[in-house]
Design a protein around this motif. Structure first.
Motif, short mmCIF file in Angstrom:
data_model
loop_
_atom_site.label_atom_id
_atom_site.label_comp_id
_atom_site.label_asym_id
_atom_site.label_seq_id
_atom_site.Cartn_x
_atom_site.Cartn_y
_atom_site.Cartn_z
N GLN A 1 59.01 80.44 74.51
CA GLN A 1 57.77 81.03 75.00
C GLN A 1 57.58 80.75 76.48
OE1 GLN A 1 55.92 83.12 73.18
NE2 GLN A 1 54.84 83.51 75.10
N GLN B 1 65.22 84.14 71.25
CA GLN B 1 65.09 84.54 69.84
C GLN B 1 63.64 84.42 69.37
OE1 GLN B 1 67.18 86.01 67.96
NE2 GLN B 1 69.11 85.72 69.10
N VAL B 2 62.82 83.77 70.18
CA VAL B 2 61.39 83.70 69.87
C VAL B 2 60.78 85.10 69.81
CG1 VAL B 2 60.65 83.51 72.29
CG2 VAL B 2 59.25 82.49 70.50
N PRO C 1 61.52 89.37 65.19
CA PRO C 1 60.59 89.39 64.04
C PRO C 1 60.88 88.19 63.14
CG PRO C 1 61.60 91.54 64.38
CD PRO C 1 62.34 90.59 65.26
N GLU C 2 59.89 87.77 62.41
CA GLU C 2 60.03 86.60 61.55
C GLU C 2 61.18 86.80 60.55
OE1 GLU C 2 57.30 83.78 58.60
OE2 GLU C 2 56.42 85.50 59.65
N GLY C 3 62.06 85.81 60.50
CA GLY C 3 63.19 85.85 59.58
C GLY C 3 64.37 86.66 60.08
N LYS C 4 64.30 87.19 61.31
CA LYS C 4 65.37 88.00 61.87
C LYS C 4 65.94 87.33 63.10
CE LYS C 4 64.62 91.57 59.08
NZ LYS C 4 65.60 92.09 58.10
N ARG C 5 67.15 87.79 63.51
CA ARG C 5 67.75 87.36 64.76
C ARG C 5 68.08 88.60 65.60
NH1 ARG C 5 69.47 82.55 66.23
NH2 ARG C 5 71.10 83.43 67.56
N ASN D 1 57.47 74.98 72.85
CA ASN D 1 58.33 76.13 72.59
C ASN D 1 58.97 76.59 73.90
OD1 ASN D 1 59.39 78.73 72.07
ND2 ASN D 1 57.97 78.99 70.36
#
Length: 477
Positions: A224, A347-348, A351-355, A221
């Motif tokens: 990260q 973008q890591v 929140p999950e499913g968001k940009r 990743n």
């Protein structure tokens, strides 16, 4: 001869042991080879043979005796390891003509103000390390002794060694003691201030440069990895902020301004591709790009706070020499917008499913942990940078941190600038002498950058006119 020091101390407490390790790491960062039991004494070794060898070894130029109440008590009573070690040391002290090898360092004082030292060391000159402030104040004295340089001579300047002495603990920042020495030089008006400053900034640069990616990262990743590297680089951000605050708040000078510009050009070098790299991905350098962007915001914030408006004018009007890997043809210079940074890999953090609309802004917000430069001041600094982008032809800037400003968007520097006397500060920074002239310049810049097309800022202040307090600037006597 390069100094080599053996450290003798008592395991009085975990806190005392941690301080000893930190001081040992700082000595290494100043070029002193340190022998410390937790690094060099391994399972199965004879600790008494080790102690005797270190004390009598001719390659050990100094024995540093970090003495507190427990050390003194055990040494006088000949108890435990300290007792045995002190017997070895005292025999050497009394039998050797060259006794300057043994240096007492007082870590604790009794109620009468006397240092806790073993009896055989009470008559010897010692160095005060009883508090962190005392250690900082007397660090240069210790280093001068180890290098054999008396106080009336300038200390030898050299690069800190690059090896790592501890596998578990992260080493102390090489710039930490350099900054302490620089601070004392500034406050005491020492000669050779330029050398102290260069030594400190070189340590900052080398620390950050060592984190630059030069080979293909072996990571799953990349985002990260960038977050982690930015976390490490935050240390350098804070060192630079501390330096800018110290010099701009005490006695700013033309020499400071010149050094500030040079330091900013070194930051551009850090965010660029290293010249030895021929095959790369731009994302490899994102961490340093965001670090430079963040550090630039903090520098502007601190210069605003210390009232260094002439320095800010220089920062915004100077043309910065680009590093060789960034120069294109005859285009060798850039304006302040060269310090902008962005990384879509961040973008890591979403929140999950968001940009995220401003991923670098999100990271900067998360790393805004300084109480003396709160995030609100960082946003105000970026608003000033945005204004300068509006009034500077050919310059672009997208204010990522301002996605987090409140709906009211009131920033004290711009609110106060409604008064003519406070507007003069803004005029000094921008070089624009009246509110009407500044309003026309900003409006032209808003159109040039097509700010109306930017989305997801507060709809009531989409052109930042309210945040800048633009309509009210210079309207009050």
């Amino acid at each position: 001869m390069q100094p080599r020091a053996f450290i003798s101390y008592s395991w009085s407490s975990p806190g005392h042991q941690a301080r000893i390790r930190q001081w040992a790491e700082q000595l290494i960062n100043d070029g002193v080879d340190v022998v410390l039991d937790i690094w060099h004494l391994k399972e199965g070794d004879d600790k008494y043979v080790f102690m005797e060898k270190m004390v009598s070894d001719d390659s050990v130029t100094h024995v540093l005796i970090f003495s507190d109440s427990e050390y003194a008590e055990k040494a006088d009573a000949r108890k435990a390891g300290v007792g045995t070690e002190s017997q070895i040391i005292s025999r050497e002290v009394y039998s050797k003509v060259q006794q300057s090898k043994f240096l007492p360092i007082a870590c604790e004082f009794d109620d009468s103000g006397e240092p806790f030292l073993p009896t055989f060391l009470k008559s010897r000159i010692w160095i005060d390390f009883s508090t962190l402030e005392a250690a900082n104040d007397n660090w240069e004295q210790l280093v001068r002794v180890l290098y054999g340089k008396p106080a009336f001579e300038k200390p030898s300047l050299g690069k800190a060694p690059s090896y790592i002495t501890a596998e578990v603990h992260a080493p102390a920042s090489p710039a930490l003691t350099k900054f302490a020495a620089l601070k004392q030089a500034i406050l005491q008006g020492k000669m050779g201030l330029k050398l102290y400053r260069e030594d400190f900034l070189r340590a900052c640069y080398e620390y950050a440069d060592a984190l630059r990616t030069r080979t293909r990262p072996d990571v799953v990743n990349m985002g990260q990895r960038i977050v982690e590297d930015c976390g490490k680089l935050k240390l350098v951000r804070d060192h630079i902020v501390d330096w800018v605050r110290l010099e701009s708040a005490t006695k700013p000078s033309a020499e400071f301004d010149e050094t500030l510009v040079s330091m900013l050009e070194k930051l551009l070098e850090l965010k660029s591709r290293p010249p030895e790299i021929n095959s790369w991905n731009d994302a490899w350098f994102d961490a340093h790009g965001v670090f430079v962007y963040e550090t630039f915001l903090y520098i502007v914030a601190v210069l605003l706070e210390t009232g260094s408006f002439d320095s800010l004018h220089l920062v915004f009007t100077n043309h910065y020499l680009l590093p060789g890997t960034e120069s294109i043809g005859a285009d060798r210079f850039r304006t302040f917008d060269a310090f902008y940074g962005y990384s879509d890999a961040l973008q890591v953090l979403a929140p999950e499913g968001k940009r995220l609309y401003a991923p670098a802004g999100e990271l900067i917000k998360r790393q805004a942990d300084r109480t003396d430069v709160p995030f609100a001041e960082v946003m105000q600094a970026e608003l000033l940078i945005l204004m300068m982008a509006f009034v500077t032809d050919g310059t672009r800037w997208y204010p990522q941190t301002l996605h987090y400003s409140s709906r009211s968007g009131a920033f004290p520097f711009f609110v106060k600038a409604a008064r003519h006397r406070d507007f003069q500060r803004l005029a000094k920074i921008t070089g624009i002498g009246s509110g009407d002239e500044l309003r026309r310049a900003v409006s032209a810049g808003v159109a040039r950058l097509e700010v109306n097309r930017w989305t997801n800022f507060w709809m009531s202040d989409r052109t930042f006119r309210g945040s800048l307090n633009l309509d009210a600037l210079d309207t009050l006597p």
